[in-house]
Design a protein around this motif. Structure first.
Motif, mmCIF file in Angstrom:
data_model
loop_
_atom_site.group_PDB
_atom_site.id
_atom_site.type_symbol
_atom_site.label_atom_id
_atom_site.label_comp_id
_atom_site.label_asym_id
_atom_site.label_seq_id
_atom_site.Cartn_x
_atom_site.Cartn_y
_atom_site.Cartn_z
ATOM 1 N N VAL A 127 0.857 -1.181 0.000
ATOM 2 C CA VAL A 127 0.000 0.000 0.000
ATOM 3 C C VAL A 127 0.891 1.227 0.000
ATOM 4 O O VAL A 127 1.778 1.364 0.838
ATOM 5 C CB VAL A 127 -0.908 0.004 1.258
ATOM 6 N N ASP A 128 0.664 2.124 -0.963
ATOM 7 C CA ASP A 128 1.413 3.380 -0.982
ATOM 8 C C ASP A 128 0.721 4.338 -0.022
ATOM 9 O O ASP A 128 -0.258 4.981 -0.360
ATOM 10 C CB ASP A 128 1.461 3.961 -2.392
ATOM 11 N N ASP A 129 1.252 4.395 1.175
ATOM 12 C CA ASP A 129 0.649 5.240 2.205
ATOM 13 C C ASP A 129 1.453 6.525 2.424
ATOM 14 O O ASP A 129 1.354 7.152 3.460
ATOM 15 C CB ASP A 129 0.483 4.477 3.508
ATOM 16 N N SER A 130 2.208 6.922 1.416
ATOM 17 C CA SER A 130 3.073 8.099 1.558
ATOM 18 C C SER A 130 2.285 9.392 1.739
ATOM 19 O O SER A 130 2.819 10.372 2.251
ATOM 20 C CB SER A 130 4.009 8.220 0.352
ATOM 21 N N ILE B 35 -0.287 9.672 3.690
ATOM 22 C CA ILE B 35 -0.755 9.715 5.078
ATOM 23 C C ILE B 35 0.358 10.287 5.947
ATOM 24 O O ILE B 35 1.493 9.835 5.894
ATOM 25 C CB ILE B 35 -1.141 8.310 5.587
ATOM 26 N N LYS C 251 -5.713 0.682 6.336
ATOM 27 C CA LYS C 251 -4.658 1.475 5.704
ATOM 28 C C LYS C 251 -4.899 1.760 4.219
ATOM 29 O O LYS C 251 -4.750 2.907 3.793
ATOM 30 C CB LYS C 251 -3.295 0.830 5.898
ATOM 31 N N ALA D 43 -5.161 5.508 2.720
ATOM 32 C CA ALA D 43 -4.209 5.936 1.691
ATOM 33 C C ALA D 43 -4.941 6.438 0.456
ATOM 34 O O ALA D 43 -4.560 7.458 -0.134
ATOM 35 C CB ALA D 43 -3.269 4.787 1.333
ATOM 36 N N ASP D 44 -5.991 5.745 0.083
ATOM 37 C CA ASP D 44 -6.792 6.148 -1.080
ATOM 38 C C ASP D 44 -7.427 7.521 -0.850
ATOM 39 O O ASP D 44 -7.388 8.394 -1.718
ATOM 40 C CB ASP D 44 -7.864 5.077 -1.321
ATOM 41 N N ASN E 91 -4.794 10.333 -0.954
ATOM 42 C CA ASN E 91 -4.427 10.703 -2.327
ATOM 43 C C ASN E 91 -5.527 11.515 -3.002
ATOM 44 O O ASN E 91 -5.246 12.490 -3.695
ATOM 45 C CB ASN E 91 -4.100 9.455 -3.143
ATOM 46 N N GLU F 237 -5.796 15.220 -1.366
ATOM 47 C CA GLU F 237 -4.482 15.808 -1.108
ATOM 48 C C GLU F 237 -4.499 17.328 -0.963
ATOM 49 O O GLU F 237 -3.835 17.885 -0.090
ATOM 50 C CB GLU F 237 -3.531 15.413 -2.233
#
Length: 156
Positions: free
Chosen positions: A28-31, A33, A67, A71-72, A75, A78
């Protein structure tokens, strides 16, 4: 008969564990968060817009399941809102300030006022009572985005 049941149950249990370990474990790209360590960081984010907060741990199964949803949302929102994660294992005092007793504990803070935090309730109404605005356990994306949308509208 009993001699066969125990080994069969043991084999089935091992298979469940192995399948869980090698199953569809997509990263999961949680960058997007923000993992926060202090209240000042939370308050700074609130000066920019509403904040969706999840309080949990990195080892809690429900938090892990939540998570990808967070994350979704992070994004997608943002430029409109901040998604923050408070890790109870690393920032116990911060989590305790929200009177957390079960994780994941999720809520939206619409703004910071003289009265304290203004939370967005499930009915889209602002409240200073976090208990009326908290979600315990895995929470659906639509539920959270509806509340975030209400918080964004509230701030306008």
């Amino acid at each position: 008969m009993n001699k066969i049941i125990l080994p069969v149950v043991a084999i089935i249990a091992v298979l469940f564990v192995v399948v869980g370990l090698v199953g569809d474990n997509k990263a999961v790209d949680d960058s997007a968060i923000v993992t926060t360590a202090n209240m000042q960081q939370l308050n700074d984010a609130l000066s920019e817009g509403p904040v969706l907060v999840e309080i949990g741990t990195n080892s809690c199964p429900a938090c892990i399941a939540q998570k990808p949803i967070m994350a979704d949302i992070a994004n997608d929102y943002e430029d409109k809102a901040t998604v923050m994660f408070i890790n109870t294992e690393k920032t116990r005092a911060m989590a305790a300030s929200f009177n957390v007793y079960t994780i994941p504990d999720i809520f939206v803070i619409a703004e910071n006022s003289d009265e304290g935090y203004i939370y967005m309730g499930a009915d889209g109404q602002a409240t200073t009572d976090r208990n009326k605005a908290r979600y315990i356990g895995i929470t659906a994306r639509k539920t959270l985005t509806d509340i975030l949308d209400a918080a964004i509208e509230y701030r306008q």
